[in-house]
Enzyme design. Structure first.
Site, PDB file in Angstrom:
ATOM      1  N   ASP A   8      42.020  45.713  44.497  1.00 27.71           N
ATOM      2  CA  ASP A   8      42.684  44.793  45.319  1.00 27.71           C
ATOM      3  C   ASP A   8      44.200  44.679  45.217  1.00 27.71           C
ATOM      4  OD1 ASP A   8      42.869  42.544  46.848  1.00 27.71           O
ATOM      5  OD2 ASP A   8      42.957  41.140  44.993  1.00 27.71           O
ATOM      6  N   SER A   9      44.966  44.031  45.998  1.00 31.60           N
ATOM      7  CA  SER A   9      46.321  43.971  45.664  1.00 31.60           C
ATOM      8  C   SER A   9      46.652  43.137  44.505  1.00 31.60           C
ATOM      9  CB  SER A   9      46.977  43.147  46.970  1.00 31.60           C
ATOM     10  OG  SER A   9      46.215  41.951  47.067  1.00 31.60           O
ATOM     11  N   TYR A  40      49.610  42.200  49.991  1.00 31.40           N
ATOM     12  CA  TYR A  40      49.318  43.209  50.992  1.00 31.40           C
ATOM     13  C   TYR A  40      49.347  42.434  52.223  1.00 31.40           C
ATOM     14  CZ  TYR A  40      47.899  47.000  47.700  1.00 31.40           C
ATOM     15  OH  TYR A  40      47.755  47.922  46.785  1.00 31.40           O
ATOM     16  N   GLY A  41      49.230  41.422  52.318  1.00 32.15           N
ATOM     17  CA  GLY A  41      48.821  40.409  53.620  1.00 32.15           C
ATOM     18  C   GLY A  41      49.987  40.206  54.575  1.00 32.15           C
ATOM     19  N   CYS A  71      39.862  44.031  48.642  1.00 31.44           N
ATOM     20  CA  CYS A  71      40.962  43.490  49.424  1.00 31.44           C
ATOM     21  C   CYS A  71      40.728  43.460  50.871  1.00 31.44           C
ATOM     22  CB  CYS A  71      42.398  44.258  49.104  1.00 31.44           C
ATOM     23  SG  CYS A  71      43.747  43.551  50.070  1.00 31.44           S
ATOM     24  N   ASN A  72      40.726  42.212  51.621  1.00 28.17           N
ATOM     25  CA  ASN A  72      40.306  42.397  52.996  1.00 28.17           C
ATOM     26  C   ASN A  72      41.353  42.862  54.004  1.00 28.17           C
ATOM     27  OD1 ASN A  72      38.007  40.111  53.831  1.00 28.17           O
ATOM     28  ND2 ASN A  72      38.856  39.656  51.744  1.00 28.17           N
ATOM     29  N   THR A  73      42.783  42.800  53.390  1.00 26.09           N
ATOM     30  CA  THR A  73      43.755  43.507  54.234  1.00 26.09           C
ATOM     31  C   THR A  73      43.626  44.999  54.063  1.00 26.09           C
ATOM     32  OG1 THR A  73      45.114  41.589  53.523  1.00 26.09           O
ATOM     33  CG2 THR A  73      46.420  43.468  54.613  1.00 26.09           C
ATOM     34  N   GLU A 150      46.358  30.974  43.829  1.00 24.09           N
ATOM     35  CA  GLU A 150      47.039  31.726  42.665  1.00 24.09           C
ATOM     36  C   GLU A 150      47.393  30.594  41.703  1.00 24.09           C
ATOM     37  OE1 GLU A 150      48.464  35.027  42.158  1.00 24.09           O
ATOM     38  OE2 GLU A 150      47.241  35.982  43.851  1.00 24.09           O
ATOM     39  N   CYS A 184      39.562  36.631  53.077  1.00 23.44           N
ATOM     40  CA  CYS A 184      40.563  36.919  52.177  1.00 23.44           C
ATOM     41  C   CYS A 184      39.972  36.768  50.630  1.00 23.44           C
ATOM     42  CB  CYS A 184      41.690  35.933  52.478  1.00 23.44           C
ATOM     43  SG  CYS A 184      43.089  36.051  51.116  1.00 23.44           S
ATOM     44  N   THR A 185      40.211  37.683  49.962  1.00 21.68           N
ATOM     45  CA  THR A 185      39.824  37.561  48.317  1.00 21.68           C
ATOM     46  C   THR A 185      39.999  36.178  47.680  1.00 21.68           C
ATOM     47  OG1 THR A 185      41.983  38.393  47.608  1.00 21.68           O
ATOM     48  CG2 THR A 185      39.923  40.101  47.868  1.00 21.68           C
ATOM     49  N   HIS A 186      41.035  35.509  48.218  1.00 19.26           N
ATOM     50  CA  HIS A 186      41.276  34.258  47.327  1.00 19.26           C
ATOM     51  C   HIS A 186      40.562  33.081  47.847  1.00 19.26           C
ATOM     52  CE1 HIS A 186      44.695  36.906  46.141  1.00 19.26           C
ATOM     53  NE2 HIS A 186      45.139  35.879  45.492  1.00 19.26           N
TER      54      HIS A 186
HETATM   55  N1  DGL Z   1      43.898  40.497  48.398  1.00 23.25           N
HETATM   56  C1  DGL Z   1      44.194  40.004  50.000  1.00 23.25           C
HETATM   57  C2  DGL Z   1      43.215  39.881  50.921  1.00 23.25           C
HETATM   58  O1  DGL Z   1      42.150  39.789  50.477  1.00 23.25           O
HETATM   59  C3  DGL Z   1      45.018  38.984  49.786  1.00 23.25           C
HETATM   60  C4  DGL Z   1      46.320  38.727  48.845  1.00 23.25           C
HETATM   61  C5  DGL Z   1      47.361  39.625  49.516  1.00 23.25           C
HETATM   62  O2  DGL Z   1      47.987  39.171  50.495  1.00 23.25           O
HETATM   63  O3  DGL Z   1      47.646  40.689  48.915  1.00 23.25           O
HETATM   64  O4  DGL Z   1      43.492  39.850  52.129  1.00 23.25           O
END
Ligand code: DGL
Length: 259
Positions: A8-9, A40-41, A71-73, A150, A184-186
């Site tokens: 993940d990012s 990454y987003g 990571c979804n992105t 976060e 999104c992971t968060h």
């Molecule tokens: N991990 C990213 C996602 O799931 C979220 C955090 C980021 O922007 O890197 O899209």
């Protein structure tokens, strides 16, 4: 024996790892959080793809049998490149999330929330429509959800949390969605606040669906004692300070790797 690579990012992919540890408790895991290059987003697809390939190579060098792009992105923009570059199966979170949403929705009015990169790619929208041509997909980027999670600002009764969540989600409520993909992971950390803003709406967490897919690919590991390793691209301290909250169990050590 089976070793799952996950990247993940940053720290958010630990929500995916958490679901994996529950679904496939006997599997070894190695997690890479690209904490030096997060987020990454907000970045271009080309940049996220280059970072993703690099992360995958680091994990490949350590020996993995399967890669989960938590990571979804990265899942939204880099999956074809990752599949072409790696000799092991590569699973992203977008397709499992889209499948779960298409199956869960009664009315076909489906919301998707994620980073600007994920929503801008149109990956979730396309994946849902490929499964359910009758669906109405309402997609919205919610960039402030990542820093809220976060910071640990996730209490649904907190007025700042409530205000930010409603600002993003009221337009989705107005579209009368019956299902929402937490793309999104968060966002699973904000589940209670999101549910409070959208009463009666089914929330789809792609972490759970991808974990079920991995479990189907790796049968027969039950009862095995597993090992879990953590790699980060920035110094480990900040990762270690918040990782336990995302993973739901303590994370004692993380190794720094240079990308
Ligand atoms: N991990 C990213 C996602 O799931 C979220 C955090 C980021 O922007 O890197 O899209």
């Amino acid at each position: 024996m089976a070793r799952i690579g996950i990247f993940d990012s940053g720290v958010g992919g630990l929500t995916v790892q958490r679901a994996l540890l529950e679904a496939v408790p006997g599997a070894d895991t190695i997690y890479l959080g690209d904490t030096a290059r997060v987020p990454y987003g907000t970045k271009s697809a080309a940049t996220v793809t280059a970072y993703s390939i690099r992360n995958a190579r680091v994990l490949q060098e350590r020996g993995i049998d399967l890669l989960v792009v938590a990571c979804n992105t990265a899942s939204a923009v880099a999956l074809p490149a990752l599949r072409a570059a790696l000799p092991v199966p590569v699973l992203g979170v977008v397709e499992p999330g889209a499948r779960a949403a298409a199956a869960a929705s009664r009315s076909g009015r489906i919301g998707v929330i994620g980073t600007a990169g994920t929503i801008g790619s149109g990956a979730y929208q396309a994946a849902i429509l490929a499964l359910r041509a009758d669906a109405l997909v309402v997609a919205r980027a919610c960039p402030l959800f990542v820093p809220l999670a976060e910071e640990g600002w996730t209490d649904p009764d907190d007025e700042v949390v409530r205000g930010v969540v409603r600002r993003y989600l009221d337009p989705l409520a107005a579209e009368r969605i019956d299902t929402l993909v937490l793309g999104c992971t968060h966002y699973p950390l904000l589940k209670a606040a999101i549910a409070a803003a959208l009463p009666g709406v089914r929330l789809v967490d792609s972490a759970e669906t991808v974990a079920a897919e991995v479990a189907a690919l790796l049968p027969g590991l039950a009862g095995r004692t597993s090992t879990h390793q953590f790699l980060v691209t920035d110094t480990p301290e900040k990762f270690l300070a918040v990782a336990g909250r995302f993973l739901g169990r303590p994370v004692d050590s993380a190794e720094h790797v240079d990308v």
